[in-house]
Scaffold this motif. Structure first.
Motif, PDB file in Angstrom:
ATOM      1  N   LEU A 138     -17.277 -39.858   0.684  1.00 47.20           N
ATOM      2  CA  LEU A 138     -18.148 -40.090  -0.462  1.00 47.20           C
ATOM      3  C   LEU A 138     -17.565 -41.139  -1.404  1.00 47.20           C
ATOM      4  N   GLN A 139     -16.233 -41.122  -1.574  1.00 46.81           N
ATOM      5  CA  GLN A 139     -15.587 -42.124  -2.410  1.00 46.81           C
ATOM      6  C   GLN A 139     -15.745 -43.514  -1.808  1.00 46.81           C
ATOM      7  N   ASP A 140     -15.604 -43.603  -0.497  1.00 46.44           N
ATOM      8  CA  ASP A 140     -15.759 -44.893   0.181  1.00 46.44           C
ATOM      9  C   ASP A 140     -17.209 -45.386   0.107  1.00 46.44           C
ATOM     10  N   PHE A 141     -18.165 -44.439   0.100  1.00 46.01           N
ATOM     11  CA  PHE A 141     -19.574 -44.824   0.060  1.00 46.01           C
ATOM     12  C   PHE A 141     -19.914 -45.452  -1.286  1.00 46.01           C
ATOM     13  N   ALA A 142     -19.552 -44.798  -2.359  1.00 47.00           N
ATOM     14  CA  ALA A 142     -19.590 -45.372  -3.713  1.00 47.00           C
ATOM     15  C   ALA A 142     -20.956 -45.874  -4.159  1.00 47.00           C
ATOM     16  N   ARG A 143     -22.040 -45.224  -3.736  1.00 49.14           N
ATOM     17  CA  ARG A 143     -23.376 -45.538  -4.243  1.00 49.14           C
ATOM     18  C   ARG A 143     -24.279 -44.375  -3.900  1.00 49.14           C
ATOM     19  N   GLN A 144     -25.473 -44.308  -4.506  1.00 48.29           N
ATOM     20  CA  GLN A 144     -26.383 -43.243  -4.130  1.00 48.29           C
ATOM     21  C   GLN A 144     -26.804 -43.416  -2.667  1.00 48.29           C
ATOM     22  N   ALA A 145     -26.895 -42.304  -1.946  1.00 45.76           N
ATOM     23  CA  ALA A 145     -27.207 -42.342  -0.511  1.00 45.76           C
ATOM     24  C   ALA A 145     -28.710 -42.466  -0.319  1.00 45.76           C
ATOM     25  N   LEU A 146     -29.203 -43.695  -0.445  1.00 48.29           N
ATOM     26  CA  LEU A 146     -30.643 -43.940  -0.391  1.00 48.29           C
ATOM     27  C   LEU A 146     -30.908 -45.285   0.273  1.00 48.29           C
ATOM     28  N   HIS A 147     -31.792 -45.276   1.266  1.00 48.99           N
ATOM     29  CA  HIS A 147     -32.097 -46.487   2.029  1.00 48.99           C
ATOM     30  C   HIS A 147     -33.600 -46.566   2.256  1.00 48.99           C
ATOM     31  N   ALA A 148     -34.209 -47.690   1.862  1.00 53.39           N
ATOM     32  CA  ALA A 148     -35.637 -47.910   2.086  1.00 53.39           C
ATOM     33  C   ALA A 148     -35.837 -48.289   3.554  1.00 53.39           C
ATOM     34  N   LYS A 149     -36.139 -47.297   4.356  1.00 54.52           N
ATOM     35  CA  LYS A 149     -36.133 -47.423   5.803  1.00 54.52           C
ATOM     36  C   LYS A 149     -37.405 -48.060   6.364  1.00 54.52           C
ATOM     37  N   LYS A 150     -38.550 -47.764   5.766  1.00 51.15           N
ATOM     38  CA  LYS A 150     -39.815 -48.175   6.351  1.00 51.15           C
ATOM     39  C   LYS A 150     -40.774 -48.641   5.265  1.00 51.15           C
ATOM     40  N   LEU A 151     -41.508 -49.720   5.565  1.00 52.69           N
ATOM     41  CA  LEU A 151     -42.484 -50.274   4.643  1.00 52.69           C
ATOM     42  C   LEU A 151     -43.752 -50.586   5.425  1.00 52.69           C
ATOM     43  N   SER A 152     -44.893 -50.123   4.913  1.00 51.81           N
ATOM     44  CA  SER A 152     -46.169 -50.355   5.588  1.00 51.81           C
ATOM     45  C   SER A 152     -47.190 -50.785   4.556  1.00 51.81           C
ATOM     46  N   LEU A 153     -47.975 -51.827   4.891  1.00 54.24           N
ATOM     47  CA  LEU A 153     -48.975 -52.339   3.962  1.00 54.24           C
ATOM     48  C   LEU A 153     -50.064 -53.088   4.721  1.00 54.24           C
ATOM     49  N   VAL A 154     -51.141 -53.367   4.014  1.00 54.42           N
ATOM     50  CA  VAL A 154     -52.227 -54.173   4.567  1.00 54.42           C
ATOM     51  C   VAL A 154     -51.944 -55.627   4.209  1.00 54.42           C
ATOM     52  N   HIS A 155     -51.887 -56.485   5.224  1.00 58.89           N
ATOM     53  CA  HIS A 155     -51.580 -57.892   4.970  1.00 58.89           C
ATOM     54  C   HIS A 155     -52.665 -58.498   4.082  1.00 58.89           C
ATOM     55  N   PRO A 156     -52.283 -59.189   3.006  1.00 59.81           N
ATOM     56  CA  PRO A 156     -53.267 -59.700   2.047  1.00 59.81           C
ATOM     57  C   PRO A 156     -54.267 -60.682   2.634  1.00 59.81           C
TER      58      PRO A 156
END
Length: 350
Positions: free
Chosen positions: A279-297
């Motif tokens: 956890l010390q080595d990680f040193a940030r909140q454990a959060l990753h934006a893994k997937k993004l989905s949208l309608v192409h403009p």
């Protein structure tokens, strides 16, 4: 009040040098108060900051805000540009662009990179990098940025390249048709899947934090348990809304703050020495934006992108699995149960 300027020079490390003679009518005044009268176009706090930074001299000698003037001194002030005025400047900030076309860009942002200039981070941001790499974005508000990730959250974000695309994406965000899925490691054993519907606003006492508050804006987060360890849980979080720090605040609100979160992590918990070190080595909140989905403009086609976990996230997961005696048999590509049928999916590889 007369305050004759003796000279005006151009120096490479500051915007302008102002050199003035201290009028005799300011005899007895502190330097910061005198400069506030001599240079009323700048705030007293800004002038005092320049003095403390060594940008002001009295008779070519360093001075402090409390230095008393007696009249006739030579005051040299190295005028510093307002950070807010130079924040929107192109800079060669490295960006991982995983998709680009005439309407949109999709980025895979690393942890540690600020998205938009602001207090304490006026340069070296995603916005500065976008303006450098795609100069046409200077004609789009906020260089096309329509949503943000926290500095220490990694993963996917979309940027508009035209005003029409930006308007379209903003409307999708408002209609909640942009799908954003995150992987997070929560402290504690989350008992099961759930939904948090709790308004988020500024913390009533700590204004740099957010909190669940009755006067906040509506916020909804869905979470799903993927894997449990000895003292942590890997969860998928899906946003309906996009409030500042939303996942971090909501998970802390239900008693499962994100691992290594320096702001919302709560009281330190007892873990094994190996996990504490990880956890010390990680040193940030454990959060990753893994997937993004949208309608192409422009095409109207639904598109989805997925990004692999960054190395630090993988290492933390490996440590948690090892402590719990688990094999790394969880498939990173199957985490969302294949809910992309009929949708174009782009997998981002290292």
């Amino acid at each position: 009040m007369m305050h004759p300027e003796l000279e005006s020079d151009d120096y490479s490390d500051f915007a302008e040098r102002r050199v003035l003679a201290a009028p005799v009518e300011l005899a007895g005044e502190r330097l910061d108060a005198a400069l506030a009268k001599l240079l009323p176009e700048y705030s007293r706090s800004r002038l005092a900051g320049w003095i403390k930074e060594g940008k002001v001299s009295v008779d070519d000698a360093p001075a402090s805000p409390k230095t008393r003037l007696w009249g006739g001194e030579r005051l040299a002030v190295d005028i510093q540009p307002d950070p807010a005025e130079v924040a929107f400047a192109p800079e060669p900030v490295p960006l991982e662009v995983i998709h680009q076309d005439a309407a949109i860009l999709v980025l895979n942002k690393p942890a540690g990179l600020v998205v938009h200039p602001g207090s304490g981070n006026w340069s070296g941001t995603v916005l500065n990098g976008l303006l450098h790499r795609f100069p046409e974005l200077k004609g789009v508000p906020r260089a096309g940025i329509v949503h943000r990730l926290d500095k220490d959250t990694s993963g996917l974000m979309v940027v508009a390249r035209t005003l029409a695309a930006q308007n379209h994406l903003v409307q999708q965000l408002q209609a909640r048709t942009v799908k954003r899925h995150y992987l997070a490691i929560a402290q504690g054993l989350v008992p099961g899947d759930g939904r948090v519907d709790a308004p988020i606003g500024r913390h009533p006492r700590d204004r740099i934090r957010m909190a669940v508050t009755g006067t906040g804006k509506p916020a909804v987060t869905h979470y799903r348990v993927l894997e449990r360890f000895t003292g942590h849980t890997l969860v998928e979080c899906r946003l309906e809304t996009g409030r500042t720090h939303q996942i971090r605040v909501h998970m802390a609100h239900i008693g499962f703050p994100l691992a290594a979160d320096p702001v919302y992590g709560g009281r330190p918990r007892l873990f094994s020495p190996e996990i504490n070190l990880a956890l010390q080595d990680f040193a940030r909140q454990a959060l990753h934006a893994k997937k993004l989905s949208l309608v192409h403009p422009e095409t109207g086609k639904t598109m989805t992108w997925k990004a692999p976990l960054p190395e630090d996230f993988e290492l933390l997961l490996a440590a948690l699995r090892a402590e719990h005696g688990l094999d790394a048999d969880w498939d990173d590509d199957d985490w969302d149960d294949g809910d992309d049928d009929g949708v174009e999916v782009t997998y981002v590889r290292d």
